[in-house]
Design an enzyme around this catalytic site. Sequence first.
Site, PDB file in Angstrom:
ATOM      1  N   GLU A  20     131.909  65.443  27.063  1.00 20.31           N
ATOM      2  CA  GLU A  20     131.126  64.762  28.130  1.00 20.31           C
ATOM      3  C   GLU A  20     130.742  64.823  26.196  1.00 20.31           C
ATOM      4  OE1 GLU A  20     126.579  64.621  27.193  1.00 20.31           O
ATOM      5  OE2 GLU A  20     127.876  66.211  25.746  1.00 20.31           O
TER       6      GLU A  20
ATOM      7  N   ASP B 178     129.496  60.464  27.340  1.00 19.07           N
ATOM      8  CA  ASP B 178     128.098  59.247  27.071  1.00 19.07           C
ATOM      9  C   ASP B 178     128.033  57.761  26.899  1.00 19.07           C
ATOM     10  OD1 ASP B 178     125.014  59.101  26.688  1.00 19.07           O
ATOM     11  OD2 ASP B 178     125.917  59.444  24.685  1.00 19.07           O
TER      12      ASP B 178
ATOM     13  N   ASP C 165     126.254  66.634  32.498  1.00 14.16           N
ATOM     14  CA  ASP C 165     127.498  66.147  31.091  1.00 14.16           C
ATOM     15  C   ASP C 165     128.628  67.011  32.175  1.00 14.16           C
ATOM     16  OD1 ASP C 165     125.305  67.307  29.707  1.00 14.16           O
ATOM     17  OD2 ASP C 165     124.747  69.055  29.383  1.00 14.16           O
TER      18      ASP C 165
ATOM     19  N   GLU D 243     129.814  63.418  32.898  1.00 19.07           N
ATOM     20  CA  GLU D 243     130.046  62.080  31.840  1.00 19.07           C
ATOM     21  C   GLU D 243     131.811  62.898  31.395  1.00 19.07           C
ATOM     22  OE1 GLU D 243     125.467  60.977  30.257  1.00 19.07           O
ATOM     23  OE2 GLU D 243     126.830  63.100  29.319  1.00 19.07           O
TER      24      GLU D 243
END
Length: 234
Positions: free
Chosen positions: A47, A51, A119, A122
Amino acid sequence: MSPRRQQELVKLMSRLGLPRDTQIDWSLLDIALTHPTMGMPNYEQLEFIGDSVVRLAASEFLWETYPDKSVGDFSAVRKILVSDRILAQLADGYGFDRYLTLAASAVGDPSGRISRLADAFEAVLAALYLTTNNLTLVRPWLDPHFQQLATEILQDPARQNYKDALQEWTQANYKALPEYRVREDLLKLDRFQRFIAEVWFRDRHLGTGSGQSKKAAEQAAAKVAFTTLMEPNL
């Protein structure tokens, strides 16, 4: 990984529009859909990478699709495209809940569902990116979502949150927040410009804007300020 689990992941990739014979690092994808409540390994590290991946994908999309827009416009639109709310919405649309492995304690916590889905989304992007070290497994199915959302955002200036973008910039560079000074002009005949806002930062006037509400005026002022700050040589 059990054959059943891999079949589930293949089904999810098909839902994303990726051909069934696409070469994917299935072990990474499995981790990307494993909640921290299941112990290690889980999606937290992926995650972290994802991002950056989603921000890069959004940046490339905006740069290619809207070459005449300013950096300020890019930042304001991207902030919405990569927000937890939007990413969770996309994950929900693909049914990520069905493929996410998590403990019963997390299942019973609906308040964390948005962040959990965002989350995981990502993390999946990170797994796809790390498979090829580029965005070839990401942008073909993600770009159409960005296109629809960006079109809606650009048609509705109220969704372009320049206040947040400006605040992020001042905090990142100076560890301080901008100040808004708003006044109401009761003599204005145009109700859409009834409120006038000035944005100040470190005793410097950065911009002025007007709107039919205090929030709208502040957003207008923030747009002027942020766009000015993003201009080269300023």
